[in-house]
Design a protein around this motif. Structure first.
Motif, short mmCIF file in Angstrom:
data_model
loop_
_atom_site.label_atom_id
_atom_site.label_comp_id
_atom_site.label_asym_id
_atom_site.label_seq_id
_atom_site.Cartn_x
_atom_site.Cartn_y
_atom_site.Cartn_z
N LEU A 235 13.25 -28.22 -24.33
CA LEU A 235 15.39 -28.63 -24.80
C LEU A 235 15.45 -29.71 -25.34
O LEU A 235 15.34 -30.52 -24.26
CB LEU A 235 15.72 -27.65 -23.67
CG LEU A 235 17.57 -27.59 -25.12
CD1 LEU A 235 17.10 -27.37 -26.32
CD2 LEU A 235 18.73 -26.93 -24.15
N ARG A 236 15.81 -30.33 -27.09
CA ARG A 236 15.72 -31.82 -26.77
C ARG A 236 17.19 -31.76 -27.53
O ARG A 236 17.74 -31.22 -28.66
CB ARG A 236 14.99 -32.09 -27.92
CG ARG A 236 15.11 -33.79 -28.61
CD ARG A 236 14.23 -34.03 -28.94
NE ARG A 236 14.68 -35.85 -29.07
CZ ARG A 236 13.57 -36.50 -30.01
NH1 ARG A 236 12.98 -35.90 -30.75
NH2 ARG A 236 14.55 -37.98 -30.33
N TRP A 237 17.85 -32.69 -26.51
CA TRP A 237 19.50 -32.89 -26.93
C TRP A 237 19.84 -31.66 -27.34
O TRP A 237 21.11 -31.22 -28.11
CB TRP A 237 19.50 -33.96 -28.66
CG TRP A 237 19.54 -34.80 -28.07
CD1 TRP A 237 18.48 -35.82 -27.06
CD2 TRP A 237 19.88 -36.48 -28.52
NE1 TRP A 237 18.37 -37.25 -27.70
CE2 TRP A 237 18.73 -37.43 -28.34
CE3 TRP A 237 21.04 -35.69 -29.65
CZ2 TRP A 237 19.50 -38.43 -28.13
CZ3 TRP A 237 21.39 -37.84 -29.55
CH2 TRP A 237 20.62 -39.16 -29.44
N GLY A 238 20.11 -30.67 -25.92
CA GLY A 238 20.92 -29.45 -25.83
C GLY A 238 21.16 -29.71 -24.53
O GLY A 238 20.87 -29.68 -23.49
N PRO A 239 22.08 -28.08 -24.34
CA PRO A 239 22.86 -26.94 -25.10
C PRO A 239 23.71 -27.57 -26.03
O PRO A 239 24.14 -28.63 -25.60
CB PRO A 239 22.62 -26.43 -23.70
CG PRO A 239 22.90 -26.92 -22.77
CD PRO A 239 21.93 -27.75 -23.20
N ILE A 240 23.95 -26.60 -26.99
CA ILE A 240 25.09 -27.39 -27.61
C ILE A 240 26.21 -25.97 -27.31
O ILE A 240 25.99 -25.08 -26.98
CB ILE A 240 25.10 -26.95 -28.46
CG1 ILE A 240 23.94 -28.04 -29.24
CG2 ILE A 240 26.25 -26.83 -30.10
CD1 ILE A 240 23.05 -28.04 -30.83
N PHE A 241 27.15 -27.17 -26.65
CA PHE A 241 28.48 -25.84 -26.51
C PHE A 241 29.32 -26.21 -26.22
O PHE A 241 30.81 -26.10 -26.11
CB PHE A 241 28.10 -25.70 -24.21
CG PHE A 241 28.00 -26.86 -23.82
CD1 PHE A 241 29.61 -27.17 -22.99
CD2 PHE A 241 27.10 -27.96 -23.53
CE1 PHE A 241 29.10 -28.43 -22.42
CE2 PHE A 241 27.57 -29.31 -23.45
CZ PHE A 241 28.66 -29.25 -22.09
N GLU A 242 29.74 -27.50 -27.26
CA GLU A 242 31.53 -27.90 -27.51
C GLU A 242 31.95 -27.55 -28.46
O GLU A 242 31.90 -28.29 -29.95
CB GLU A 242 31.14 -29.19 -27.44
CG GLU A 242 31.02 -30.11 -25.75
CD GLU A 242 31.56 -31.23 -25.50
OE1 GLU A 242 31.09 -32.23 -26.68
OE2 GLU A 242 31.22 -31.65 -24.17
N ARG A 243 32.61 -26.27 -29.03
CA ARG A 243 33.47 -26.03 -30.02
C ARG A 243 33.98 -27.15 -30.59
O ARG A 243 35.02 -27.77 -29.56
CB ARG A 243 34.10 -25.01 -29.71
CG ARG A 243 33.04 -23.66 -29.58
CD ARG A 243 32.23 -23.32 -30.96
NE ARG A 243 33.22 -22.87 -31.92
CZ ARG A 243 33.62 -21.80 -32.93
NH1 ARG A 243 32.67 -20.81 -31.81
NH2 ARG A 243 34.50 -21.10 -34.06
N ARG A 244 34.05 -27.08 -32.07
CA ARG A 244 35.26 -27.80 -32.79
C ARG A 244 36.70 -27.70 -32.38
O ARG A 244 37.11 -26.72 -32.55
CB ARG A 244 35.00 -27.75 -34.43
CG ARG A 244 33.90 -29.01 -34.72
CD ARG A 244 33.81 -28.75 -35.94
NE ARG A 244 32.29 -29.72 -36.92
CZ ARG A 244 32.56 -30.88 -36.54
NH1 ARG A 244 33.83 -31.40 -36.55
NH2 ARG A 244 31.65 -31.68 -37.50
N ASP A 245 37.30 -28.83 -32.31
CA ASP A 245 38.79 -28.20 -32.34
C ASP A 245 38.97 -27.51 -30.48
O ASP A 245 40.32 -27.52 -31.34
CB ASP A 245 39.19 -28.09 -33.46
CG ASP A 245 38.69 -29.18 -34.47
OD1 ASP A 245 38.99 -30.12 -34.24
OD2 ASP A 245 38.95 -28.37 -35.73
N ARG A 246 37.99 -27.81 -30.03
CA ARG A 246 38.99 -27.37 -28.42
C ARG A 246 38.67 -28.18 -27.45
O ARG A 246 37.70 -28.74 -27.12
CB ARG A 246 38.07 -25.84 -29.29
CG ARG A 246 37.65 -24.83 -29.64
CD ARG A 246 37.40 -23.35 -29.46
NE ARG A 246 37.64 -22.92 -30.56
CZ ARG A 246 36.64 -21.52 -30.70
NH1 ARG A 246 36.60 -21.16 -29.29
NH2 ARG A 246 37.37 -20.73 -31.20
N PRO A 247 39.30 -28.01 -26.88
CA PRO A 247 38.52 -27.95 -25.13
C PRO A 247 37.03 -27.55 -24.58
O PRO A 247 37.71 -26.76 -25.39
CB PRO A 247 39.63 -27.68 -24.24
CG PRO A 247 40.85 -26.77 -24.99
CD PRO A 247 40.54 -26.78 -26.52
#
Length: 389
Positions: free
Chosen positions: A102-114
């Motif tokens: 897994l490169r440069w992940g995981p993705i878990f930060e939703r836009r415009d949310r804390p």
């Protein structure tokens, strides 16, 4: 890296349906979907996240590793996508061992949310369950996070059951990251005085900057790059033609931005930058023989900084530094006045003794090969110097 060089002969992937977790208390509504997302759906989902990046795009994975070697995991709660991860699966044989990368992940930060630490924890659990426990693979995660950041702290807490790899030359990514939040006037004022003076000199040279993300702009950049490589004769693992194929496959909003500097209509310098989520990465740069005295590289980077700000990009990763092996590039990037930081350690997990033994043996052999290649390159450099003298 080992994960980008091992033989890849794996059986056809099987689709996995949603995995429901117990519907009780805080667990209510969480489920995981594996290998059920199309490339178009994946691209659309990436736009929902601040921590999206080019290495997690379908296009990068298919061109770099081959579509049949990819796996895609999506975390949902009550039908809403809250996390995702694209992995490369390497099975040297049909037997149940190998590596999930897994490169440069995981993705878990939703836009415009804390940022929600529970999402990061759920992603870590889902990745371990699918690739370590079910598939019996050696899971290696290179997080998209830099030491000291809030994102790194969230990942460290979520992946506490994983083992951090010790830092080595091979797995350490050190770079400058520039905060683009301040106004343009302040960003320019913060530049190193010598860097700022060269920028002013470039602006007086009546240079023209051409921007685009199409094949024509990329082909122009490649010509500059090949000319630079011929002049400098440096060793590199970068494949500009491969990046060109990735560019063609990327969804239009995710294509790399290309800036070409022209002097009286002749291209003399160029840069290629990927901007996704809240961050951008400086991937490629080149200056022609005729462009060395124009200072076009300074004008291109300043123009790119302004373009990124206009497109709501907050962070500019300058693409890696090595003060000892490449002091010239280090000095140039230092002039941006960004923060000198390192990516956090790779994280690994494995329950299979066979997968662990095979992968670690591969890492050992690869390190030995790189050491021997380094010695060979040093000998070649000495021979070239002797020949010139």
């Amino acid at each position: 890296m080992l994960e980008e060089s091992m033989a890849t002969q794996m059986p056809p992937a099987t689709l996995a349906g949603p995995k429901e977790e117990p519907e009780s208390g805080q667990n209510s509504g969480w489920h995981v979907e594996v290998d059920r997302t199309t490339s178009e759906e994946w691209s659309h989902l990436l736009d929902l996240f601040d921590d999206a990046n080019i290495y997690q795009t379908f296009a990068y994975g298919e061109v770099r590793w081959g579509g049949k070697n990819l796996s895609h995991l999506v975390l949902k709660r009550k039908g809403e996508v809250l996390g995702m991860a694209q992995l490369r699966i390497i099975r040297p044989t049909p037997f149940k061992f190998g590596i999930a990368y897994l490169r440069w992940g995981p993705i878990f930060e939703r836009r415009d949310r804390p940022s929600d630490p529970e999402v990061a924890r759920r992603m870590a659990h889902a990745l371990r369950e699918e690739y370590v426990e079910n598939r019996r693979l050696f899971l290696r995660v290179i997080p998209n996070a830099f030491i000291g950041s809030a994102r790194a702290a969230a990942i460290q807490a979520a992946f506490s059951s994983f083992t951090p790899e010790p830092f080595t030359f091979e797995n350490t990514y050190r770079t400058f990251v520039l905060d683009l939040g301040p106004e343009a006037e302040e960003l320019r004022k913060n530049l190193d005085p010598k860097w700022r003076n060269k920028l002013s000199g470039a602006e007086k040279n009546n240079l023209t900057v051409v921007a685009g993300n199409g094949s024509e702009e990329y082909e122009t950049f490649c010509k500059l790059y090949y000319q630079m490589r011929k002049r400098k004769t440096f060793e590199t693992t970068v494949d500009v033609e491969e990046f060109g194929r990735i560019q063609k496959e990327l969804a239009r909003p995710h294509r790399m931005q290309i800036l070409i500097c022209e002097n009286k209509g002749t291209p003399v310098a160029g840069i290629v930058v990927s901007a996704m989520g809240d961050s951008a990465i400086y991937l490629l740069g080149a200056t022609s023989d005729d462009g060395l005295n124009t200072k076009g590289a300074y004008l291109l980077q300043w123009t790119m900084m302004q373009w990124l700000k206009a497109n709501r990009i907050r962070w500019y990763d300058l693409g890696g530094i090595d003060p000892e092996r490449n002091p010239g590039v280090y000095t140039f990037k230092k002039g941006f006045a960004g923060a000198d930081i390192c990516q956090m350690n790779p994280l690994v997990a494995c329950d299979s003794a066979l997968s662990s033994a095979v992968v670690r043996t591969g890492f050992t052999l690869q390190r030995a090969l790189r050491r021997s290649e380094g010695a060979l390159n040093f000998a070649r450099a000495i021979k070239q110097l002797a020949t010139r003298n």
